[in-house]
Design a protein around this motif. Structure first.
Motif, PDB file in Angstrom:
ATOM      1  N   GLU A 111       1.343  -1.327  12.949  1.00 35.06           N
ATOM      2  CA  GLU A 111       0.499  -2.405  11.792  1.00 35.06           C
ATOM      3  C   GLU A 111      -0.851  -2.034  12.172  1.00 35.06           C
ATOM      4  O   GLU A 111      -1.662  -2.802  11.259  1.00 35.06           O
ATOM      5  CB  GLU A 111       1.278  -3.066  12.236  1.00 35.06           C
ATOM      6  CG  GLU A 111       3.072  -3.811  11.899  1.00 35.06           C
ATOM      7  CD  GLU A 111       2.786  -3.696  10.497  1.00 35.06           C
ATOM      8  OE1 GLU A 111       2.325  -4.242   9.844  1.00 35.06           O
ATOM      9  OE2 GLU A 111       3.388  -3.491   9.851  1.00 35.06           O
ATOM     10  N   ARG A 138       9.178   3.430   6.745  1.00 30.49           N
ATOM     11  CA  ARG A 138       9.205   1.778   7.427  1.00 30.49           C
ATOM     12  C   ARG A 138       6.935   1.787   7.640  1.00 30.49           C
ATOM     13  O   ARG A 138       6.597   1.370   7.447  1.00 30.49           O
ATOM     14  CB  ARG A 138       8.853   1.014   8.065  1.00 30.49           C
ATOM     15  CG  ARG A 138      11.201   0.937   8.086  1.00 30.49           C
ATOM     16  CD  ARG A 138      11.186   0.453   9.214  1.00 30.49           C
ATOM     17  NE  ARG A 138      11.078  -0.548  10.224  1.00 30.49           N
ATOM     18  CZ  ARG A 138      11.697  -0.818  11.560  1.00 30.49           C
ATOM     19  NH1 ARG A 138      12.698  -0.370  11.960  1.00 30.49           N
ATOM     20  NH2 ARG A 138      10.952  -1.937  12.163  1.00 30.49           N
ATOM     21  N   CYS A 139       6.302   3.561   7.456  1.00 30.84           N
ATOM     22  CA  CYS A 139       4.745   3.243   7.988  1.00 30.84           C
ATOM     23  C   CYS A 139       3.679   3.452   6.256  1.00 30.84           C
ATOM     24  O   CYS A 139       4.597   3.230   5.736  1.00 30.84           O
ATOM     25  CB  CYS A 139       4.968   5.052   8.091  1.00 30.84           C
ATOM     26  SG  CYS A 139       3.496   4.874   8.969  1.00 30.84           S
ATOM     27  N   LYS A 140       3.319   2.141   6.932  1.00 32.03           N
ATOM     28  CA  LYS A 140       2.368   2.189   5.755  1.00 32.03           C
ATOM     29  C   LYS A 140       0.902   3.032   5.644  1.00 32.03           C
ATOM     30  O   LYS A 140       0.307   3.231   4.775  1.00 32.03           O
ATOM     31  CB  LYS A 140       1.980   1.150   5.275  1.00 32.03           C
ATOM     32  CG  LYS A 140       3.632  -0.766   5.281  1.00 32.03           C
ATOM     33  CD  LYS A 140       3.153  -1.587   5.296  1.00 32.03           C
ATOM     34  CE  LYS A 140       4.396  -2.473   5.271  1.00 32.03           C
ATOM     35  NZ  LYS A 140       4.106  -3.928   5.335  1.00 32.03           N
ATOM     36  N   THR A 141       0.782   3.760   6.730  1.00 34.22           N
ATOM     37  CA  THR A 141      -0.612   4.584   6.717  1.00 34.22           C
ATOM     38  C   THR A 141      -0.047   6.195   6.873  1.00 34.22           C
ATOM     39  O   THR A 141       1.160   6.302   6.092  1.00 34.22           O
ATOM     40  CB  THR A 141      -0.335   4.459   8.150  1.00 34.22           C
ATOM     41  OG1 THR A 141       0.269   5.390   9.072  1.00 34.22           O
ATOM     42  CG2 THR A 141      -0.898   2.892   9.091  1.00 34.22           C
ATOM     43  N   LYS A 163       4.852   8.030  -0.455  1.00 27.70           N
ATOM     44  CA  LYS A 163       3.525   8.255   0.826  1.00 27.70           C
ATOM     45  C   LYS A 163       2.295   8.829   0.474  1.00 27.70           C
ATOM     46  O   LYS A 163       3.388  10.575  -0.176  1.00 27.70           O
ATOM     47  CB  LYS A 163       4.954   8.652   2.755  1.00 27.70           C
ATOM     48  CG  LYS A 163       6.340   7.733   2.186  1.00 27.70           C
ATOM     49  CD  LYS A 163       5.774   5.840   2.721  1.00 27.70           C
ATOM     50  CE  LYS A 163       6.802   5.514   2.695  1.00 27.70           C
ATOM     51  NZ  LYS A 163       6.110   4.492   3.736  1.00 27.70           N
TER      52      LYS A 163
END
Length: 286
Positions: A111, A138-141, A163
């Motif tokens: 986060e 779940r990763c946003k980076t 992604k």
């Protein structure tokens, strides 16, 4: 990454329509503002490791710091995390009670992070694959996926849909991802890496004597390296450097190009050292 002069000449002819253009690191490392502060140049989370493998995580994270990231945080099973903590006081480690990186811990740390490097040192089990896929979903980076993370997505390629992912297979992992052997010729490999990048809708670098990089449209071949870069760990360095540049906002394609160049050039410089015949991966970091 070893290649002969003849091969290098052939690659130079294939890159840039016959015009060899070496990367200029000044483009990737501009002068910093006097007001720069911690965090401005990226926070990298490294997820991986097992009871058997820990050194790869140290290579990932130390390479990220050496490549300019401000912080490197390692999420790993407790034994691996404790071992990595002893490598350098520059590293932050977060131990997990599970035998693989805990997805909930990883996502919490991501986060406030700018990139993820994941997959090195993870034991191949269905449970570990589920954990890695959970983190990816779940990763946003932006993320660098290596080693066991590649095996995980090979069975669930839709996991990386949408992604920003950089896949870093060697020839064997290319075969896992594509279900085809890595071609023997340079032209065949150019086509193969481009096809794989299109298949996964990601940037791909297939590591080897020559590194083949593609985002599905462009193809770049990197010949930097030395024939003494045959010990384990150089791919871990490449993943860490790429993660550092993703954390600074680079595209996956540019991050792959600069990572291949930096690690390869470091290997070439290692040839000038007195003990180059026994050069180990950690030699390039310290």
């Amino acid at each position: 990454m070893p290649s002969s002069p003849r091969t290098r000449r052939a690659v130079h002819a294939l890159n840039h329509h016959g015009r060899k253009k070496e990367l200029n690191l000044k483009d990737f490392y501009p002068t910093r503002s006097s007001n720069a502060r911690k965090g401005d140049f990226g926070r990298v989370v490294v997820c991986g490791g097992s009871d058997r493998y820990a050194g790869c995580l140290a290579f990932n994270s130390l390479a990220a710091l050496r490549a300019g990231a401000d912080l490197a945080i390692v999420v790993a099973p407790r034994r691996a995390a404790d071992i990595v903590a002893g490598y350098s006081p520059d590293l932050i480690t977060v131990p997990c009670d599970s035998p693989f990186p805990d997805p909930n811990i990883a996502i919490e740390l991501l986060e406030n992070a700018d990139s993820l490097v994941m997959g090195c040192g993870v034991t191949r089990t269905s449970e570990s694959h589920r954990a890695l896929l959970d983190i990816i979903q779940r990763c946003k980076t932006p993320m660098v996926l290596d080693a066991e993370a590649l095996h995980a997505i090979a069975a669930s390629p839709d996991t990386i849909k949408g992604k920003q992912a950089l896949l870093t297979p060697n020839a064997g992992e290319y075969q896992v991802l594509s279900e085809r052997p890595w071609p023997e010729t340079i032209d065949g490999r150019r086509t193969a890496v481009q096809t794989l990048a299109k298949q996964y809708k990601s940037t791909v670098i297939v590591k080897g004597g020559i590194d083949f990089i593609s985002d599905g449209e462009r193809v770049h071949l990197d010949t930097a390296g030395s024939p003494y870069m045959t010990k384990g760990g150089y791919g871990d360095l490449l993943a860490g450097v790429a993660g550092a540049h993703l954390a600074r906002g680079r595209s996956s394609y540019d991050a792959a190009k600069v990572a291949a160049f930096i690690v390869g050039k470091a290997g070439e410089l290692g040839l000038g050292r007195a003990f180059w015949r026994v050069m180990c991966c950690h030699t390039l970091i310290w």
